[in-house]
Design an enzyme around this catalytic site. Structure first.
Site, mmCIF file in Angstrom:
data_model
loop_
_atom_site.group_PDB
_atom_site.id
_atom_site.type_symbol
_atom_site.label_atom_id
_atom_site.label_comp_id
_atom_site.label_asym_id
_atom_site.label_seq_id
_atom_site.Cartn_x
_atom_site.Cartn_y
_atom_site.Cartn_z
ATOM 1 N N GLY A 256 94.550 -18.840 39.951
ATOM 2 C CA GLY A 256 95.440 -19.729 39.000
ATOM 3 C C GLY A 256 95.598 -18.922 37.813
ATOM 4 O O GLY A 256 95.082 -18.280 37.131
ATOM 5 N N ARG B 188 96.895 -16.511 45.552
ATOM 6 C CA ARG B 188 95.621 -16.645 46.127
ATOM 7 C C ARG B 188 95.675 -15.874 47.524
ATOM 8 O O ARG B 188 96.524 -16.550 48.208
ATOM 9 C CB ARG B 188 95.069 -17.742 46.273
ATOM 10 C CG ARG B 188 94.649 -18.511 44.826
ATOM 11 C CD ARG B 188 94.126 -19.926 44.843
ATOM 12 N NE ARG B 188 93.598 -20.120 43.484
ATOM 13 C CZ ARG B 188 94.160 -21.171 42.759
ATOM 14 N NH1 ARG B 188 95.099 -21.824 43.143
ATOM 15 N NH2 ARG B 188 93.472 -21.481 41.364
ATOM 16 N N CYS B 189 95.341 -14.521 47.562
ATOM 17 C CA CYS B 189 95.766 -13.626 48.835
ATOM 18 C C CYS B 189 94.892 -13.907 49.789
ATOM 19 O O CYS B 189 93.560 -13.229 49.774
ATOM 20 C CB CYS B 189 95.956 -12.529 48.329
ATOM 21 S SG CYS B 189 96.411 -11.335 49.763
ATOM 22 N N ASP C 190 86.822 -16.608 39.163
ATOM 23 C CA ASP C 190 85.454 -15.739 39.980
ATOM 24 C C ASP C 190 86.062 -15.684 41.246
ATOM 25 O O ASP C 190 85.425 -14.619 41.812
ATOM 26 C CB ASP C 190 84.312 -16.916 39.914
ATOM 27 C CG ASP C 190 84.884 -18.395 40.668
ATOM 28 O OD1 ASP C 190 86.126 -18.302 40.741
ATOM 29 O OD2 ASP C 190 83.950 -19.172 40.704
ATOM 30 N N ARG D 160 99.361 -7.048 28.048
ATOM 31 C CA ARG D 160 99.991 -6.308 27.049
ATOM 32 C C ARG D 160 98.994 -5.538 26.512
ATOM 33 O O ARG D 160 98.968 -4.404 26.100
ATOM 34 C CB ARG D 160 100.414 -7.373 26.039
ATOM 35 C CG ARG D 160 100.864 -6.780 24.751
ATOM 36 C CD ARG D 160 101.438 -7.664 23.843
ATOM 37 N NE ARG D 160 101.828 -7.189 22.441
ATOM 38 C CZ ARG D 160 100.808 -6.918 21.587
ATOM 39 N NH1 ARG D 160 99.713 -7.103 21.630
ATOM 40 N NH2 ARG D 160 101.437 -6.686 20.587
ATOM 41 N N ASP E 69 89.568 -22.894 33.288
ATOM 42 C CA ASP E 69 88.294 -23.794 33.695
ATOM 43 C C ASP E 69 87.142 -23.698 32.874
ATOM 44 O O ASP E 69 85.980 -24.429 32.784
ATOM 45 C CB ASP E 69 87.989 -23.539 34.918
ATOM 46 C CG ASP E 69 89.107 -24.237 36.246
ATOM 47 O OD1 ASP E 69 89.871 -24.962 35.736
ATOM 48 O OD2 ASP E 69 89.063 -23.724 37.180
ATOM 49 N N ASP F 181 84.465 -21.520 33.309
ATOM 50 C CA ASP F 181 83.451 -21.849 34.342
ATOM 51 C C ASP F 181 82.872 -20.214 34.437
ATOM 52 O O ASP F 181 81.995 -20.462 35.392
ATOM 53 C CB ASP F 181 83.771 -22.604 35.520
ATOM 54 C CG ASP F 181 84.991 -21.870 36.299
ATOM 55 O OD1 ASP F 181 85.599 -20.812 35.566
ATOM 56 O OD2 ASP F 181 85.008 -21.995 37.332
ATOM 57 N N HIS G 201 99.353 -29.746 36.171
ATOM 58 C CA HIS G 201 99.610 -28.376 35.798
ATOM 59 C C HIS G 201 99.975 -27.947 34.610
ATOM 60 O O HIS G 201 100.308 -26.894 34.076
ATOM 61 C CB HIS G 201 100.496 -27.686 36.949
ATOM 62 C CG HIS G 201 99.834 -27.698 38.239
ATOM 63 N ND1 HIS G 201 99.575 -28.790 39.145
ATOM 64 C CD2 HIS G 201 99.297 -26.436 38.691
ATOM 65 C CE1 HIS G 201 98.803 -28.248 40.195
ATOM 66 N NE2 HIS G 201 98.652 -27.053 39.892
ATOM 67 N N GLY H 281 88.162 -38.834 21.383
ATOM 68 C CA GLY H 281 87.471 -40.055 20.902
ATOM 69 C C GLY H 281 87.450 -40.866 22.158
ATOM 70 O O GLY H 281 87.316 -42.149 22.171
ATOM 71 N N ARG I 105 88.466 -27.891 38.299
ATOM 72 C CA ARG I 105 87.780 -27.738 39.666
ATOM 73 C C ARG I 105 86.332 -28.240 39.622
ATOM 74 O O ARG I 105 86.111 -29.508 39.298
ATOM 75 C CB ARG I 105 87.981 -26.306 40.128
ATOM 76 C CG ARG I 105 87.813 -26.200 41.696
ATOM 77 C CD ARG I 105 87.766 -24.564 41.889
ATOM 78 N NE ARG I 105 89.161 -23.872 41.567
ATOM 79 C CZ ARG I 105 90.105 -23.627 42.391
ATOM 80 N NH1 ARG I 105 89.903 -24.088 43.495
ATOM 81 N NH2 ARG I 105 91.074 -23.211 41.959
ATOM 82 N N THR J 273 90.851 -18.105 32.956
ATOM 83 C CA THR J 273 91.169 -19.155 33.932
ATOM 84 C C THR J 273 90.815 -20.503 32.882
ATOM 85 O O THR J 273 90.172 -20.444 32.075
ATOM 86 C CB THR J 273 89.932 -19.524 34.911
ATOM 87 O OG1 THR J 273 89.956 -21.022 35.322
ATOM 88 C CG2 THR J 273 88.721 -18.953 34.265
#
Ligand code: F6P
Length: 325
Positions: free
Chosen positions: A13, A74-75, A105, A23, A130, A132, A255, A188, A174, A128
């Site tokens: 992602g 995502r291959c 990851d 860069r 996320d 994570d 997204h 809040g 995720r 990412t």
């Protein structure tokens, strides 16, 4: 023989700041007189030999752009031994003798395979939304994503207050509650539901009823997409079933959290990690991810970076609860 030609790709992602990282890799490599080849669409580009030579000019005016100029994917093919062999052959043919992988990851699992199966010097850069990834305090894109989310939730708060609505706002992440945790505290939110903390629907409803007795007539419930109570839609339905008088609404931020111009923090992080990645390859480091811990460069084995997770800080969860009364 040392490194002479670096390949760089973005995978998984996308996240805001990937361009700043590309860069930094390209410009640092130029500084150290290395050649750089951009690989389009992540590992797909390695398998299909979709390469582009890059120089300082190719990365000008991209530091402020979201997404990734190299595109990503995502291959599935790269997950097979045949796909990886093809990728390695293409790298050899192109003269690429080291690779920088910018991603999460899943991307690092691919990087680890290339390193272990073919000995390719690979260095990973954590990117990412996320947050994570094990071994780094922050991943590239997280800061921008949480700022996008709080901007949206602040706006939702305005309308929630005007209409006495209880809003269930779903954020990405995720299996990680990192985005929810930060946005919950920063906006809040009355309640934050995250995968790392067990919650049950009856206690949630009791809490909401108590809040209502205290004259809180609207509210924001931030729901991490991996919440054990289900999606925002599912949680809202369960609450409505138990407390029908509540005027519930659902908003899935989706997204928009992955796009947009990267924040200052993400640009700086991406620039430093990109530079460090090139230096690491020149120093002969391989099979590692470059992270930052306490503002210092950290070298994390890819095997750890792709198998362990960055734990959330549960005290943020507890303090958010204390502050949301
Ligand atoms: O890993 C980044 C992320 O945005 C997650 O937060 C989310 O679960 C996932 O990607 C969504 O992926 P896709 O766009 O492929 O559905």
């Amino acid at each position: 023989m040392g490194v002479t030609k670096i390949g760089v790709l973005t995978s998984g992602g996308d996240s805001p700041g990937m361009n700043a990282a590309i860069r930094a890799v390209v410009r640092s490599a130029m500084f150290y007189k290395l050649e750089v080849v951009g690989v389009y669409k992540g590992y797909k580009g390695l398998v299909n030999a979709d390469f582009v030579p890059m120089n300082s000019k190719s990365v000008s005016k991209i530091i402020n752009l979201g997404g990734t100029i190299l595109q990503t994917s995502r291959c599935m093919e790269f997950m097979t031994p045949e796909g990886r062999k093809q990728a390695y052959e293409n790298m050899k043919k192109e003269g690429i003798d080291a690779l920088v992988v910018i991603g999460g990851d899943g991307s690092f699992r691919g990087a680890k395979a290339l390193f272990e199966e073919f000995g390719v010097p690979v260095v990973g850069i954590p990117a990412t939304i996320d947050n994570d990834i094990f071994g780094t305090d922050f991943t590239i894109g997280f800061d921008t994503a949480i700022n996008t989310a709080i901007d949206a939730i602040d706006k939702i708060r305005d309308t929630a207050m005007s209409h006495n609505n209880i809003f269930f706002v779903e954020v990405m992440g995720r299996h990680s509650g990192a985005i929810a945790l930060s946005t919950g505290m920063a906006t809040g939110a009355e309640v934050t539901l995250i995968p790392e903390v067990e919650q049950d629907i009856d206690s949630l409803c009791n809490y909401l009823k108590i809040e209502r007795r205290k004259n809180k007539t609207s509210g924001i419930i931030v729901v991490a997409e991996g919440s054990p109570l289900g999606s925002a839609e599912e949680v809202a339905a369960k609450v409505k079933e138990r407390i029908p008088e509540y005027d519930t609404r659902i908003s899935i931020l989706g997204h928009i959290q992955r796009g947009g111009s990267p924040s200052c923090n993400d640009r700086v992080l991406a620039s430093l990690l990109g530079y460090d990645a090139v230096c690491a390859l020149l120093d002969g480091k391989k099979g590692v991810m470059i992270g930052q811990v306490n503002n210092k460069t950290a070298y994390v084995p890819l095997s750890d970076a792709c198998s362990k997770h960055n734990p959330i800080d549960k005290s943020i969860y507890e303090i958010t609860k204390i502050l949301s009364v």
